[in-house]
Enzyme design. Sequence first.
Site, short mmCIF file in Angstrom:
data_model
loop_
_atom_site.label_atom_id
_atom_site.label_comp_id
_atom_site.label_asym_id
_atom_site.label_seq_id
_atom_site.Cartn_x
_atom_site.Cartn_y
_atom_site.Cartn_z
N HIS A 74 0.84 -1.20 0.00
CA HIS A 74 0.00 0.00 0.00
C HIS A 74 0.87 1.25 0.00
O HIS A 74 1.99 1.25 0.55
CB HIS A 74 -0.95 0.01 1.21
N ASP A 76 -0.79 4.26 0.81
CA ASP A 76 -1.41 5.21 1.73
C ASP A 76 -0.71 5.16 3.08
O ASP A 76 -0.11 4.15 3.44
CB ASP A 76 -2.92 4.95 1.88
N ASP A 107 6.43 2.04 6.69
CA ASP A 107 5.12 1.41 6.51
C ASP A 107 4.34 2.10 5.40
O ASP A 107 3.53 2.96 5.66
CB ASP A 107 4.36 1.46 7.83
N GLU A 141 -5.15 0.67 2.76
CA GLU A 141 -4.80 -0.29 3.80
C GLU A 141 -4.91 0.32 5.19
O GLU A 141 -5.34 -0.34 6.14
CB GLU A 141 -3.37 -0.80 3.58
N GLU A 142 -4.54 1.60 5.29
CA GLU A 142 -4.58 2.27 6.59
C GLU A 142 -5.96 2.82 6.92
O GLU A 142 -6.18 3.32 8.02
CB GLU A 142 -3.56 3.42 6.63
N GLU A 170 4.85 -5.58 4.21
CA GLU A 170 4.66 -4.90 5.49
C GLU A 170 5.96 -4.95 6.32
O GLU A 170 6.77 -5.87 6.18
CB GLU A 170 3.53 -5.56 6.28
N HIS A 358 4.27 4.61 12.04
CA HIS A 358 3.18 5.37 12.64
C HIS A 358 3.65 6.37 13.69
O HIS A 358 2.82 7.02 14.34
CB HIS A 358 2.11 4.46 13.26
#
Length: 386
Positions: A74, A76, A107, A141-142, A170, A358
């Site tokens: 992903h 995003d 990520d 995905e997020e 990931e 994150h």
Amino acid sequence: MSVAPSAVDLCRALVQCPSVTPQDGGSLSVLEAALKQAGFATHRVIFSEPGTPDIDNLYARIGSGAPFLVFAGHTDVVPVGEAAKWRFDPFAAEVAEGAVWGRGVADMKGAVAAFAAAACAFVAQHGTQKGSIGFLITGDEEGPAVNGTAKLLRWAYDRGQRFDHCILGEPTNPQALGDMIKIGRRGSLNGTLVAHGRQGHVGYPARANNPIPHLLRLLNGLIAAPLDQGTAHFEPSNLEIVSVDVGNPAWNVIPAEARARFNIRFNDSWTPETLQAELRAKLEAAGQGADYTLSFEPCNALAFLTEPDSFTDVVAGVVERKTGRKPVLSTSGGTSDARFIRAYCPVVEFGLVGATMHMVDERAAVADIEALTEIYAAILEAYFGY
């Protein structure tokens, strides 16, 4: 013959796209351009559903035969939080102290860049005489994960695409590249428990019914005994109470209801249905006449396992050879889009170190991005028999 992109340069270009879910920020166009230059056929597909944002997705393939190895990921990213607390602009992709800094580096734009660079280089060197390589890249995905990978997989399947194996990029490694490969994931179930009472004056408790003691007793019934002891490849299931709310601003009022929310990360002992039944039985035993309601959010995150086999051996063998570490085959952590992919083909996850994902000042070592590119390249060579 096209020149394969540099993984670090491609990573920085992707990070410079502010693709906070559901915005794409130009990231898919950056990746699509690199893949097109290497000869991949690409498709941009937007999916919609009422109540959720429209999401742009990218599918790419080169080759027409089997086996078909697909990379998934992903572009995003989660919000940056307070940008002023970052050392660098979170979308500047600065290189400092041997690392690329920015939201989404770990990520998982670093891994997306690494497997794109590895695949482009592989195609330039070997072509596609022995099979096919593909990409499943989403921007959801997020977020709700409704208009992303799940629908992209169905879209590809309906058009005759059949995947043999998948690698999801990931950030699987806790501390160092080579620590861990994910071969499955726990399921995730969200629930809300509401204890009902009768509002009244605190000075006249006999005229009211305080729901808070009932809620505490019910919650204790949920957590007093473990749900299970774990299984061969999974840790014990875990219930975490994430909020307890009454919403009562007054000191002299007994509230009418109290509610709690909880999440369970469950192993392959359970389905959502059997787990819900177990929780209801626990509450029934602990309730002692309490008036309550229990409800659950829709669950699209089931526990699953990719049984270790020759494909797993190939990935783990390359990781160990390239890093000097024997990776743990794990099912730990949160959910990922592997839960959707597993319905179409065996899937394993391996990417960068996730220690800063994150977080403020998210970053990934330049050396790790380059090493991950080499790992993906070596997996391609081993998978296709070079």
